[in-house]
Design an enzyme around this catalytic site. Structure first.
Site, PDB file in Angstrom:
ATOM      1  N   ALA A 135       0.878  -1.166   0.000  1.00  0.00           N
ATOM      2  CA  ALA A 135       0.000   0.000   0.000  1.00  0.00           C
ATOM      3  C   ALA A 135       0.916   1.216   0.000  1.00  0.00           C
ATOM      4  CB  ALA A 135      -0.863  -0.014   1.252  1.00  0.00           C
TER       5      ALA A 135
ATOM      6  N   GLU B  38      -0.411  -9.301  -1.024  1.00  0.00           N
ATOM      7  CA  GLU B  38      -1.850  -9.579  -0.862  1.00  0.00           C
ATOM      8  C   GLU B  38      -2.570  -9.598  -2.210  1.00  0.00           C
ATOM      9  OE1 GLU B  38      -2.020  -6.460   2.118  1.00  0.00           O
ATOM     10  OE2 GLU B  38      -2.872  -7.854   3.561  1.00  0.00           O
TER      11      GLU B  38
ATOM     12  N   GLY C 163       0.592  -4.991   0.656  1.00  0.00           N
ATOM     13  CA  GLY C 163      -0.547  -5.036  -0.267  1.00  0.00           C
ATOM     14  C   GLY C 163      -0.209  -5.690  -1.601  1.00  0.00           C
TER      15      GLY C 163
ATOM     16  N   GLU D 237       4.377  -5.387   7.219  1.00  0.00           N
ATOM     17  CA  GLU D 237       3.603  -4.318   7.861  1.00  0.00           C
ATOM     18  C   GLU D 237       4.025  -4.028   9.295  1.00  0.00           C
ATOM     19  OE1 GLU D 237       2.313  -6.624   5.912  1.00  0.00           O
ATOM     20  OE2 GLU D 237       0.828  -5.742   4.575  1.00  0.00           O
TER      21      GLU D 237
HETATM   22  N1  DAK Z   1       4.690   3.237  -0.587  1.00  0.00           N
HETATM   23  C1  DAK Z   1       5.117   4.400  -1.087  1.00  0.00           C
HETATM   24  N2  DAK Z   1       6.336   4.563  -1.633  1.00  0.00           N
HETATM   25  C2  DAK Z   1       7.151   3.496  -1.685  1.00  0.00           C
HETATM   26  C3  DAK Z   1       6.759   2.225  -1.175  1.00  0.00           C
HETATM   27  C4  DAK Z   1       5.462   2.110  -0.612  1.00  0.00           C
HETATM   28  N3  DAK Z   1       4.991   0.955  -0.130  1.00  0.00           N
HETATM   29  N4  DAK Z   1       7.802   1.376  -1.360  1.00  0.00           N
HETATM   30  C5  DAK Z   1       8.774   2.082  -1.954  1.00  0.00           C
HETATM   31  N5  DAK Z   1       8.397   3.352  -2.148  1.00  0.00           N
HETATM   32  C6  DAK Z   1       9.154   4.429  -2.769  1.00  0.00           C
HETATM   33  C7  DAK Z   1      10.299   4.868  -1.869  1.00  0.00           C
HETATM   34  O1  DAK Z   1       9.850   5.780  -0.885  1.00  0.00           O
HETATM   35  C8  DAK Z   1      11.221   5.523  -2.895  1.00  0.00           C
HETATM   36  O2  DAK Z   1      10.717   6.805  -3.190  1.00  0.00           O
HETATM   37  P1  DAK Z   1      11.705   8.083  -3.331  1.00  0.00           P
HETATM   38  O3  DAK Z   1      12.458   8.147  -2.046  1.00  0.00           O
HETATM   39  O4  DAK Z   1      12.572   7.720  -4.512  1.00  0.00           O
HETATM   40  O5  DAK Z   1      10.772   9.218  -3.576  1.00  0.00           O
HETATM   41  C9  DAK Z   1      11.022   4.658  -4.134  1.00  0.00           C
HETATM   42  O6  DAK Z   1       9.782   3.967  -3.936  1.00  0.00           O
HETATM   43  C10 DAK Z   1      12.097   3.611  -4.326  1.00  0.00           C
HETATM   44  O7  DAK Z   1      12.204   2.876  -3.132  1.00  0.00           O
HETATM   45  P2  DAK Z   1      13.603   2.595  -2.404  1.00  0.00           P
HETATM   46  O8  DAK Z   1      14.582   3.699  -2.697  1.00  0.00           O
HETATM   47  O9  DAK Z   1      13.312   2.293  -0.986  1.00  0.00           O
HETATM   48  O10 DAK Z   1      14.078   1.295  -3.206  1.00  0.00           O
HETATM   49  P3  DAK Z   1      15.062   0.156  -2.679  1.00  0.00           P
HETATM   50  O11 DAK Z   1      15.337  -0.699  -3.864  1.00  0.00           O
HETATM   51  O12 DAK Z   1      16.214   0.730  -1.920  1.00  0.00           O
HETATM   52  O13 DAK Z   1      14.189  -0.692  -1.624  1.00  0.00           O
HETATM   53  C11 DAK Z   1      12.193  -1.849  -0.877  1.00  0.00           C
HETATM   54  C12 DAK Z   1      13.083  -1.436  -2.060  1.00  0.00           C
HETATM   55  C13 DAK Z   1      10.950  -2.522  -1.460  1.00  0.00           C
HETATM   56  C14 DAK Z   1      12.937  -2.847   0.002  1.00  0.00           C
HETATM   57  C15 DAK Z   1      11.833  -0.599  -0.025  1.00  0.00           C
HETATM   58  O14 DAK Z   1      11.343   0.416  -0.921  1.00  0.00           O
HETATM   59  C16 DAK Z   1      10.777  -0.874   0.996  1.00  0.00           C
HETATM   60  O15 DAK Z   1      11.061  -1.449   2.047  1.00  0.00           O
HETATM   61  N6  DAK Z   1       9.556  -0.420   0.713  1.00  0.00           N
HETATM   62  C17 DAK Z   1       8.456  -0.520   1.645  1.00  0.00           C
HETATM   63  C18 DAK Z   1       7.884  -1.906   1.596  1.00  0.00           C
HETATM   64  C19 DAK Z   1       6.741  -2.063   2.579  1.00  0.00           C
HETATM   65  O16 DAK Z   1       6.927  -1.868   3.791  1.00  0.00           O
HETATM   66  N7  DAK Z   1       5.620  -2.431   2.058  1.00  0.00           N
HETATM   67  C20 DAK Z   1       4.456  -2.646   2.886  1.00  0.00           C
HETATM   68  C21 DAK Z   1       3.679  -1.402   2.872  1.00  0.00           C
HETATM   69  S1  DAK Z   1       2.433  -1.461   4.087  1.00  0.00           S
HETATM   70  C22 DAK Z   1      -4.630  -1.476   5.618  1.00  0.00           C
HETATM   71  C23 DAK Z   1      -4.633  -1.713   4.283  1.00  0.00           C
HETATM   72  C24 DAK Z   1      -3.489  -2.125   3.688  1.00  0.00           C
HETATM   73  C25 DAK Z   1      -2.333  -2.256   4.404  1.00  0.00           C
HETATM   74  C26 DAK Z   1      -2.324  -2.013   5.741  1.00  0.00           C
HETATM   75  C27 DAK Z   1      -3.479  -1.622   6.372  1.00  0.00           C
HETATM   76  N8  DAK Z   1      -5.833  -1.045   6.223  1.00  0.00           N
HETATM   77  C28 DAK Z   1      -6.634  -0.164   5.396  1.00  0.00           C
HETATM   78  C29 DAK Z   1      -5.883  -0.919   7.608  1.00  0.00           C
HETATM   79  C30 DAK Z   1      -1.134  -2.594   3.713  1.00  0.00           C
HETATM   80  C31 DAK Z   1      -0.010  -2.049   4.143  1.00  0.00           C
HETATM   81  C32 DAK Z   1       1.166  -2.171   3.352  1.00  0.00           C
HETATM   82  O17 DAK Z   1       1.190  -2.700   2.260  1.00  0.00           O
END
Ligand code: DAK
Length: 259
Positions: free
Chosen positions: A65, A113, A110, A133
């Protein structure tokens, strides 16, 4: 129809939806969810599409997400986003269209998912999957606690969700999180090959088999068997069943009409 965050290509009975926000690693913001919903609903209603492949542009499938949007959302907005994502993923899962996730890179939160809501997952050797998450003080919000548990079992789901560890494609295959791992350069070719194999089968049979598998995975075995008997009766009254069995006996390829 033009979209800002996705690309939609159609080739006969096959459609490909590419999540296309590479600068944010294809993270699912509200607009992207809206566009996927619209595109998928159109494919469901076009009377032609049978299989949809989901994939991501460049290095990610979907990195989750959109964290920026989640951070800014107040309680009301979060509820809207949550309900929208869950409804969309359930639509994909329960639709008569077969969905294949071609997981080209990061499938996190997400993104994992979305892949799990698809019927089948084909992963590139470069794919990395996980539910990170808890790193953000959140829990999976688009069905991850439920679908991951059903795919890999309770212990493995707890390990992955509690530790937020990512797994590579090989380990994902071993635990049953993906069905196939392929060379990154051949991902779309292999996913399309699988799609076309499915498209060549009896369309009503594939649809009813999906319904029976889905129903059975959410209910007791006796209820699942009763549902299968019902669907078996239904499929046996189709023209395609007559064509399929006759073609076998005549040693020729069947010509299914989806009737
Ligand atoms: N959202 C927004 N931007 C994201 C992102 C994300 N999930 N993942 C990456 N980006 C962005 C980064 O901020 C960066 O942007 P800039 O800094 O260039 O502006 C760009 O994408 C490139 O990312 P990185 O520089 O970090 O790239 P790397 O290759 O170094 O690292 C990575 C890749 C995938 C390991 C890292 O980006 C990372 O850890 N990303 C976050 C992954 C994550 O935590 N995903 C889970 C998100 S939470 C709910 C509904 C849904 C959900 C929860 C609750 N309810 C409604 C209650 C779901 C939640 C999630 O999915």
């Amino acid at each position: 129809m033009d979209y800002n965050n996705i690309l939609v290509e159609k080739e006969d009975h096959l459609a490909v939806i590419t999540i296309n926000r590479p600068k944010a690693l294809n993270a699912l913001n509200d607009d992207t969810l809206t566009e996927i919903d619209k595109a998928f609903t159109e494919l469901m209603e076009d009377g032609q599409t049978r299989v949809v492949i989901f994939t991501g542009a460049e290095k990610a499938f979907v990195a989750g997400a959109d964290i920026k949007e989640l951070m800014e959302a107040d309680g009301e907005k979060a509820k809207v986003i949550s309900s929208k994502g869950n409804t969309l993923f359930r639509l994909i899962e329960s639709s008569d269209l077969v969905s294949i996730a071609a997981v080209n890179g990061f499938a996190l939160g997400g993104g994992c998912e979305l892949a799990m809501a698809c019927d089948i997952r084909v992963a590139s050797e470069k794919a990395k999957l996980g539910q990170p998450e808890v790193n953000l003080g959140l829990i999976p919000g688009y069905g991850g606690t439920q679908r991951l548990t059903r795919l890999v079992g309770k212990g493995k789901a707890k390990e992955l969700i509690f530790t937020a560890d990512m797994v590579d494609a090989k380990d994902a295959l071993k635990m049953g999180l993906v069905e196939k791992v392929v060379d990154p350069d051949k991902l779309m070719e292999k996913a399309k090959k699988m799609a076309n194999k499915i498209i060549a089968k009896g369309p009503v049979a594939v649809k009813l088999a999906k319904q029976a598998i889905n129903f059975g995975s959410e209910t007791s075995l006796p209820d699942g068997i009763a549902f299968e008997i019902e669907k078996f009766g239904q499929v046996c009254s189709t023209e395609d069943k007559n064509e399929g069995t006759q073609a076998f006996l005549e040693k020729r390829a069947p010509e299914f009409k989806a009737k």
